[in-house]
Design a protein around this motif. Structure first.
Motif, short mmCIF file in Angstrom:
data_model
loop_
_atom_site.label_atom_id
_atom_site.label_comp_id
_atom_site.label_asym_id
_atom_site.label_seq_id
_atom_site.Cartn_x
_atom_site.Cartn_y
_atom_site.Cartn_z
N ASN A 13 45.14 57.66 89.00
CA ASN A 13 45.11 56.73 88.23
C ASN A 13 44.26 56.77 86.86
N ALA A 14 44.68 56.69 85.48
CA ALA A 14 43.54 56.88 85.04
C ALA A 14 43.22 56.06 83.86
N ILE A 15 42.41 55.22 82.97
CA ILE A 15 42.26 54.44 81.88
C ILE A 15 42.14 54.75 80.56
N GLU A 16 42.05 54.71 79.54
CA GLU A 16 41.70 54.58 78.59
C GLU A 16 40.87 53.92 78.19
N PRO A 17 39.91 54.24 77.18
CA PRO A 17 38.86 53.41 76.62
C PRO A 17 39.23 52.39 76.26
N LEU A 18 38.51 51.61 77.13
CA LEU A 18 38.38 49.33 76.50
C LEU A 18 37.72 48.98 75.55
N SER A 19 38.63 48.21 74.85
CA SER A 19 37.29 47.74 73.76
C SER A 19 37.31 45.79 73.97
N ASP A 71 45.09 38.18 79.79
CA ASP A 71 44.05 38.21 79.26
C ASP A 71 43.53 38.60 80.44
N SER A 72 43.55 40.07 81.45
CA SER A 72 42.52 40.09 82.60
C SER A 72 41.60 41.02 82.55
N HIS A 73 41.19 42.06 81.01
CA HIS A 73 40.04 42.56 80.92
C HIS A 73 39.36 41.61 80.04
N GLY A 74 39.70 40.89 79.27
CA GLY A 74 38.96 39.92 79.36
C GLY A 74 38.42 39.18 80.10
N ALA A 128 30.71 40.08 88.89
CA ALA A 128 30.51 40.66 90.02
C ALA A 128 32.60 40.91 90.11
N LEU A 129 33.22 41.65 90.00
CA LEU A 129 34.04 41.57 90.66
C LEU A 129 34.58 42.49 91.95
N VAL A 130 35.15 41.77 93.19
CA VAL A 130 34.88 41.71 94.64
C VAL A 130 36.53 42.67 95.04
N LEU A 131 36.93 43.36 95.64
CA LEU A 131 38.05 44.02 95.57
C LEU A 131 37.54 44.63 97.49
N PRO A 132 37.85 42.65 98.73
CA PRO A 132 37.88 43.19 99.41
C PRO A 132 38.76 43.29 100.81
N TYR A 133 39.83 44.41 100.28
CA TYR A 133 41.04 45.11 100.82
C TYR A 133 41.08 45.25 101.77
N SER A 134 42.09 45.28 102.62
CA SER A 134 42.36 46.06 103.37
C SER A 134 43.37 47.15 104.37
N PHE A 142 41.38 51.35 96.00
CA PHE A 142 41.47 51.84 94.45
C PHE A 142 43.11 51.90 93.99
N GLY A 143 42.97 51.00 92.86
CA GLY A 143 43.72 51.12 91.60
C GLY A 143 43.44 50.77 90.25
N ARG A 144 44.45 50.65 89.28
CA ARG A 144 44.12 50.00 88.30
C ARG A 144 42.57 48.88 88.05
N THR A 145 42.52 47.51 88.78
CA THR A 145 41.37 46.86 89.12
C THR A 145 39.72 47.62 89.09
N LEU A 146 39.69 48.67 89.73
CA LEU A 146 38.43 49.53 89.60
C LEU A 146 38.10 50.15 88.86
N LEU A 147 39.45 50.46 88.08
CA LEU A 147 39.27 51.64 86.88
C LEU A 147 38.78 50.49 85.29
N GLU A 148 39.04 49.35 85.38
CA GLU A 148 39.24 48.44 84.07
C GLU A 148 37.24 47.55 84.72
N ALA A 149 37.07 47.50 85.74
CA ALA A 149 36.02 47.07 85.44
C ALA A 149 34.85 47.79 85.85
N TRP A 150 35.03 49.82 86.12
CA TRP A 150 34.06 50.21 85.56
C TRP A 150 34.03 50.46 83.69
N GLN A 151 35.06 50.30 83.37
CA GLN A 151 35.19 50.77 81.77
C GLN A 151 34.92 48.71 80.75
#
Length: 388
Positions: free
Chosen positions: A186-192, A277-280, A287-293, A297-306
């Motif tokens: 997955n890829a992500i554009e710059p977020l502002s 408005d999940s980005h906001g 902190a964002l927590v992704l405690p998946y079984s 790895f998906g869009r939410t991780l990339l959004e948190a990094w951005q």
């Protein structure tokens, strides 16, 4: 059905697709906000009929849908030779409409957007029209696949795109041809974006630190695991609040709320429901927590990094190929409550670690998950298949 991460990935895909070379059209099974978002790009959008994946039919006739799924699972397991017959009967309306749509739009290539087991009706329509088919794998859920379906997919799908190595591995294990697979992250554009005001939206005072989990509420996302760990973290950090963002099956959400009550966390845990408005919101979290079984790895991780929000994730699948522990995220073992609890405390109290995670994650995302690299790989697949 819900217009979640796969729909957002489709939207990002279409935003950067070279429109001088490819003319896209999109067919939805349900209406969602992505119908408007993609239409606003000047791309023709339509909605086709399908009972099993129709959200309104699911809400109005839940018993019928449950029996359809159970019958489907039973046939897949005990009468595999009849699997495809049942699929074509179940999805005959969608198959007919997609087949007509392909002819009407003069389509040269069909690209399915979810997973091959769910998208069989679109693959069948492409087969009937004799055109090229590309299938995206955006899920680990291959439980409904048997050898008859796998043989059909291997025969009639020209290229399969998995969003991670772990997803590709899981589907290969159940019979999907690995030689037809390619991994394109997955890829992500710059977020502002502007940080959400959590006090105004959810009544959370600014002096509280906030931890959040964002996404559809389903068992594989680890919400119960997170609740146990959060209860432990509160002993060291009582001025912390947990936001559970997203919706899910009402019965499962109620089970989760009952557990919150049992742990005496009613004043510390906020269920936000679906958040447009999940980005906001992610930007506002400490902190964002992704405690998946499953691999988180998906869009939410990339959004948190951005958005420069530090992330805690479970060490499952091939997540270590993507996240470097204590560099771009903090990794913990799945279902290790003490480990996750300690990680939450550390990420909230260790400012040096937070700053490092934020900067490393941001740079890692920009260098490895850009939309430019993504679209170049997609264009190459389209070109090579259509030229062939």
């Amino acid at each position: 059905m819900h217009g979640g991460g796969s729909a957002e990935s489709l939207y990002q895909h279409l935003k950067v697709l070279d429109r001088t070379r490819f003319e896209p059209s999109v067919l939805f099974v349900n209406h969602s906000r992505y119908f408007e978002k993609i239409s606003a790009l000047g791309i023709p959008c339509e909605i086709c009929s399908d009972r099993l994946y129709n959200r309104r039919f699911n809400e109005e006739h839940p018993a019928c849908v449950r029996w359809a799924w159970r019958f489907r699972a039973a046939i897949s397991r005990y009468i595999p030779w009849a699997t495809l017959i049942y699929e074509w009967l179940l999805h005959h309306l969608a198959i007919r409409q997609i087949t007509n749509w392909i002819g009407k739009q003069n389509i040269d290539l069909v690209h399915t957007n979810n997973q091959v087991d769910r998208d069989l009706y679109a693959i069948e329509a492409a087969r009937r029209k004799g055109i090229t088919c590309v299938a995206h794998l955006r899920s680990h859920n291959s439980h409904g696949l048997n050898h008859r379906k796998a043989d059909f997919i291997n025969c009639h799908v020209d290229q399969i795109i998995a969003y991670s190595k772990s997803v590709a591995h899981d589907w290969s294990d159940v019979g999907v041809d690995h030689q037809k697979m390619t991994v394109i992250h997955n890829a992500i554009e710059p977020l502002s974006v502007q940080e959400m005001d959590l006090a105004e939206c959810f009544g959370i005072s600014p002096h509280y630190q906030t931890v959040g989990i964002v996404g559809r509420i389903i068992p594989a996302r680890g919400h119960f695991f997170l609740l146990e760990a959060f209860a432990g973290a509160l002993e060291s950090n009582p001025d912390t609040r947990l936001l559970i963002v997203g919706d899910g099956e009402p019965e499962y959400v109620q089970q989760l709320k009952r557990r919150v009550a049992e742990l005496a966390l009613l004043s510390q845990v906020v269920f936000t429901g679906y958040c447009q408005d999940s980005h906001g919101l992610i930007a506002a979290l400490d902190a964002l927590v992704l405690p998946y079984s499953i691999e988180p790895f998906g869009r939410t991780l990339l959004e948190a990094w951005q958005l420069r929000t530090p992330v805690v994730l479970t060490r499952v699948g091939r997540i270590r190929d993507i996240v470097q522990d204590r560099q771009t995220g903090v990794l913990v073992d799945n279902n290790d409550v003490v480990q996750l609890s300690n990680a939450l405390v550390e990420i909230l109290t260790n400012q040096s670690l937070r700053n490092s995670l934020v900067e490393e994650g941001y740079q890692h995302c920009r260098e490895n998950f850009s939309m430019e690299g993504y679209v170049e790989k997609i264009n190459h697949i389209y070109d090579s298949l259509l030229c062939r």
